[in-house]
Design a protein around this motif. Structure first.
Motif, PDB file in Angstrom:
ATOM      1  N   HIS A   8       0.669  -1.452  -0.009  1.00 19.47           N
ATOM      2  CA  HIS A   8       0.058  -0.117   0.041  1.00 19.47           C
ATOM      3  C   HIS A   8       0.938   1.318  -0.138  1.00 19.47           C
ATOM      4  CE1 HIS A   8       0.664  -0.527   4.349  1.00 19.47           C
ATOM      5  NE2 HIS A   8       0.722   0.604   4.494  1.00 19.47           N
ATOM      6  N   GLN A  55      -3.672   3.855   1.273  1.00 25.67           N
ATOM      7  CA  GLN A  55      -4.098   3.705   2.629  1.00 25.67           C
ATOM      8  C   GLN A  55      -4.158   5.369   2.967  1.00 25.67           C
ATOM      9  OE1 GLN A  55      -0.958   2.889   5.534  1.00 25.67           O
ATOM     10  NE2 GLN A  55      -2.444   1.715   6.725  1.00 25.67           N
ATOM     11  N   HIS A  79       4.211   7.117   3.717  1.00 27.76           N
ATOM     12  CA  HIS A  79       4.782   5.994   3.625  1.00 27.76           C
ATOM     13  C   HIS A  79       4.483   5.240   2.614  1.00 27.76           C
ATOM     14  CE1 HIS A  79       1.578   4.304   6.303  1.00 27.76           C
ATOM     15  NE2 HIS A  79       1.818   3.245   5.679  1.00 27.76           N
ATOM     16  N   GLU A 129       7.282   0.798   5.410  1.00 25.78           N
ATOM     17  CA  GLU A 129       6.279   0.124   6.215  1.00 25.78           C
ATOM     18  C   GLU A 129       6.723  -1.381   5.716  1.00 25.78           C
ATOM     19  OE1 GLU A 129       2.430   0.860   6.586  1.00 25.78           O
ATOM     20  OE2 GLU A 129       1.820  -0.701   8.420  1.00 25.78           O
TER      21      GLU A 129
HETATM   22 CO    CO Z   1       0.834   1.762   6.385  1.00 22.69          CO
END
Ligand code: CO
Length: 133
Positions: A8, A55, A79, A129
């Motif tokens: 994502h 996201q 991110h 992430e």
């Molecule tokens: Co995330």
């Protein structure tokens, strides 16, 4: 290659409903899931794009990391979440390489998945992430 896919892209937004409405109006996007993540002080909405997701992240408190990001940088990409097959093993390898980890062990993230963050200063300014697939 230890990154299996782009899971994502996290986008920091001030108003979650407005951001959802924008992607719906402009691109016909539907929200796949929406939840509050108390440990990160955010509310998130996931919009599926092929095998990946956008996201959308909005802060739920003034001291949320996303609130601080919005203050400094404004809305935008926050991110990138990469899916990995062996998060424990990868974190061990990264630690051995003295990578600048925010989380040196997996913790619970959105969607009930285990995640760990790598600091933007570890590389070219990208908060990474790692998401256990
Ligand atoms: Co995330």
């Amino acid at each position: 290659m230890k990154l299996a896919k782009v899971d994502h892209i996290g986008i920091a937004v001030r108003d979650l409903d407005a951001a959802i409405e924008y992607f719906a109006r402009r691109y016909g996007a539907k929200v796949a899931s929406r939840e509050e993540i108390p440990q990160d002080k955010v509310e998130e909405a996931m919009i599926q794009v092929g095998e990946s997701y956008i996201q959308l992240l909005a802060p739920t408190a003034d001291d949320s990391p996303v609130a601080k990001f919005l203050e400094k940088r404004g809305e935008g990409i926050h991110h990138i979440g990469f899916g990995v097959e062996n998060l424990d093993g990868l974190l061990e390898e990264l630690s051995a390489q003295d990578a600048q980890l925010i989380d040196d062990r997996p913790r619970l993230g959105g969607g009930g998945k285990m995640v760990a963050f790598v600091h933007p200063k570890d590389g070219p300014g990208i908060l990474v992430e790692l998401v256990q697939e």
